[in-house]
Write an enzyme that holds these catalytic residues in place. Structure first.
Site, PDB file in Angstrom:
ATOM      1  N   TYR A   1      38.736  -6.770  39.073  1.00 19.91           N
ATOM      2  CA  TYR A   1      37.635  -7.463  39.037  1.00 19.91           C
ATOM      3  C   TYR A   1      38.199  -8.371  39.698  1.00 19.91           C
ATOM      4  O   TYR A   1      38.189  -9.804  38.678  1.00 19.91           O
ATOM      5  CB  TYR A   1      36.378  -7.735  37.486  1.00 19.91           C
ATOM      6  CG  TYR A   1      35.732  -5.962  37.260  1.00 19.91           C
ATOM      7  CD1 TYR A   1      35.375  -5.388  38.970  1.00 19.91           C
ATOM      8  CD2 TYR A   1      34.966  -5.797  36.187  1.00 19.91           C
ATOM      9  CE1 TYR A   1      35.021  -3.844  38.723  1.00 19.91           C
ATOM     10  CE2 TYR A   1      34.411  -4.467  35.508  1.00 19.91           C
ATOM     11  CZ  TYR A   1      34.872  -3.703  37.206  1.00 19.91           C
ATOM     12  OH  TYR A   1      34.293  -2.245  37.043  1.00 19.91           O
TER      13      TYR A   1
ATOM     14  N   GLN B   1      32.749   7.307  33.160  1.00 18.66           N
ATOM     15  CA  GLN B   1      31.961   6.131  33.580  1.00 18.66           C
ATOM     16  C   GLN B   1      31.628   6.160  35.063  1.00 18.66           C
ATOM     17  O   GLN B   1      32.255   6.102  35.547  1.00 18.66           O
ATOM     18  CB  GLN B   1      32.188   4.297  33.124  1.00 18.66           C
ATOM     19  CG  GLN B   1      31.679   3.718  34.022  1.00 18.66           C
ATOM     20  CD  GLN B   1      31.654   2.211  33.722  1.00 18.66           C
ATOM     21  OE1 GLN B   1      31.835   1.353  34.442  1.00 18.66           O
ATOM     22  NE2 GLN B   1      32.505   1.714  32.337  1.00 18.66           N
TER      23      GLN B   1
ATOM     24  N   HIS C   1      40.006   4.437  37.268  1.00 22.31           N
ATOM     25  CA  HIS C   1      39.322   4.045  37.696  1.00 22.31           C
ATOM     26  C   HIS C   1      38.519   4.667  38.958  1.00 22.31           C
ATOM     27  O   HIS C   1      37.208   5.108  38.794  1.00 22.31           O
ATOM     28  CB  HIS C   1      38.827   2.664  38.056  1.00 22.31           C
ATOM     29  CG  HIS C   1      38.099   1.655  37.957  1.00 22.31           C
ATOM     30  ND1 HIS C   1      38.653   0.506  38.229  1.00 22.31           N
ATOM     31  CD2 HIS C   1      37.196   1.854  38.771  1.00 22.31           C
ATOM     32  CE1 HIS C   1      36.867  -0.015  38.899  1.00 22.31           C
ATOM     33  NE2 HIS C   1      36.136   1.188  39.035  1.00 22.31           N
TER      34      HIS C   1
ATOM     35  N   GLY D   1      26.047  -5.738  33.332  1.00 25.31           N
ATOM     36  CA  GLY D   1      26.989  -6.352  34.021  1.00 25.31           C
ATOM     37  C   GLY D   1      25.777  -7.530  34.482  1.00 25.31           C
ATOM     38  O   GLY D   1      27.059  -8.903  35.312  1.00 25.31           O
TER      39      GLY D   1
ATOM     40  N   SER E   1      36.058   7.475  35.206  1.00 24.37           N
ATOM     41  CA  SER E   1      35.165   6.376  35.390  1.00 24.37           C
ATOM     42  C   SER E   1      35.078   7.684  37.246  1.00 24.37           C
ATOM     43  O   SER E   1      36.144   7.549  37.734  1.00 24.37           O
ATOM     44  CB  SER E   1      35.897   5.341  36.278  1.00 24.37           C
ATOM     45  OG  SER E   1      34.316   4.629  36.479  1.00 24.37           O
TER      46      SER E   1
END
Length: 314
Positions: free
Chosen positions: A57, A180, A128, A276, A158
Site C-alpha cells: 500500500y 479477505q 495477499h 477504507g 486474502s
C-alpha cells in the site's frame, strides 16, 4: 493480549490503504502523518480497534506513516490489533508485477513490515494473493518460523477460494483464521454463486462455489474489502439502490454507510467489513456498524439485494 484478541472477534476493521500520500516512491510528508492521525483517531472514536495493512500500500508508505503515529502515541499499540498482508510484488523497472509466497520472501517481507510499523509483532498476517509457483509446504514452513520467532500471532489469506485454503491448511497446524475478499452490495458474486447454481447464469458467475461454506465450517472469518463500493451507493447518485439505502437509513435512524455494512454483517457467514475511506466524517458514519447489531429484517435484506441486482432472483 489486551486489545490483541482473536481477529475473528472484530466486527469492523479500518483499512489503511489510503494513508501515506501518493501511489509512488516519493517520501511521505508531515501532512501525510497528520492525515493518518486524523483517520486513525476517527476509527478509534467509531469503536474500531483493528487496522488492516499490506506491504504494497502506497509502496510501503501506508505502513510507515502508521508506524509514525504509533511512535507518537504511547500506549496505542496495546489498544489495537495490527494486520498486514504480503505476497504481491509491484512492477519494478522492466519487471512486471508478480506474486511471491516463497519462504524467504515471506520472512523478509514480514521483517520489513515490522520495521515500517515500528512494532515487534504482527497480530495477523494475510497472504495477499495465491502464488501458483510456490509449494504449500514451503509456505507452511515460513509461517511456522514466523510464529515460532514470535513475529506473527495469527495467519490468514486474502482473495483465495475454499479449496485453495484447504490445500494450504493441510500442510500446517497453524490455523488460517481469515479470508479477505471483495464483498459489497455492488459486488455480489459471493452471495449469488449460491443461488445461481443450476441456472444458465451460473457459468457467468466467477466466484468459487462453496468458499463461504468452507470458511464457515472451518472457523475462517470472512473480511470484506471494498464494502462501501467506493461510494457508488452513498455518493448522491440517483439510482433505485441508492434511494433504498437512504430510505432504510432514515427509517433505522442511522447512516447509508451503516446500511451497506449491516447488509454484509447480516449474512450468517460472519463477515467483517474493512472500511477504507480516509475522510473522518465518513469513518464516523460507519460507527453504528461497529456498535449495533445489524437492524435489517429478512425482507429488507432481500429488498436491498434484488434492488441492487436490478433483476428478480431465479
Amino acid at each position: 493480549m489486551a486489545a490483541r484478541t482473536d481477529i475473528r472477534a472484530h466486527k469492523l476493521l479500518y483499512g489503511c490503504m489510503g494513508l501515506g500520500g501518493g501511489w509512488d516512491t516519493e517520501p511521505y510528508t508531515a501532512d501525510d502523518i497528520r492525515h493518518a492521525e486524523r483517520a486513525i483517531e476517527a476509527a478509534l472514536s467509531a469503536g474500531i480497534t483493528a487496522f488492516d495493512h499490506a506491504d504494497i500500500y502506497k509502496y510501503g508508505k501506508s505502513e510507515a506513516v502508521f508506524g509514525e503515529v504509533l511512535a507518537r502515541s504511547p500506549g496505542l499499540r496495546q489498544r489495537i490489533v495490527v494486520q498486514t498482508k504480503c505476497g504481491i510484488r509491484l512492477p519494478e523497472g522492466d519487471r512486471p508485477g508478480l506474486y511471491d509466497l516463497r519462504g524467504a520472501a515471506l520472512v523478509r517481507r514480514v521483517e520489513e513490515s515490522l520495521t515500517r510499523l515500528r512494532t515487534d509483532v504482527l497480530d495477523v498476517l494475510l497472504l495477499h494473493r495465491p502464488d501458483p509457483l510456490t509449494e504449500p509446504g514451503e509456505i507452511a514452513a515460513a509461517l511456522a518460523s514466523l510464529h515460532a520467532q514470535g513475529l506473527v500471532r495469527q495467519f490468514g489469506v486474502s482473495n483465495m477460494s475454499g479449496p485453495q485454503i484447504a490445500a494450504l491448511q493441510a500442510h500446517t497446524d497453524l490455523p488460517l483464521v481469515v479470508n479477505q475478499l471483495e464483498m459489497s452490495l455492488a459486488r455480489r458474486d459471493w452471495v449469488e454463486a449460491g443461488v445461481l447454481f443450476n441456472t444458465p447464469d451460473a457459468t457467468r458467475n466467477g466466484f468459487a462455489p462453496g468458499t463461504l461454506e468452507w470458511c464457515a465450517a472451518n472457523g475462517v472469518r470472512l473480511q470484506a474489502w471494498g464494502p462501501l463500493a467506493r461510494g457508488r451507493l452513498t455518493s448522491g447518485a440517483d439510482t433505485r439502490a441508492s434511494r433504498l439505502v437512504a430510505e432504510l437509513a432514515r427509517r433505522k435512524d442511522t447512516t447509508p454507510e451503516t446500511i451497506l455494512l449491516w447488509w454484509l454483517r447480516r449474512h450468517p457467514a460472519g463477515i467483517a467489513p474493512v472500511i477504507g475511506t480516509t475522510r473522518p466524517e465518513r469513518i464516523g458514519a460507519c460507527a453504528d456498524a461497529a456498535r449495533r447489531e445489524p437492524d435489517l429484517t429478512h425482507e429488507e435484506w432481500y429488498e436491498l439485494w434484488t434492488t441492487a441486482r436490478d433483476a428478480p432472483l431465479p
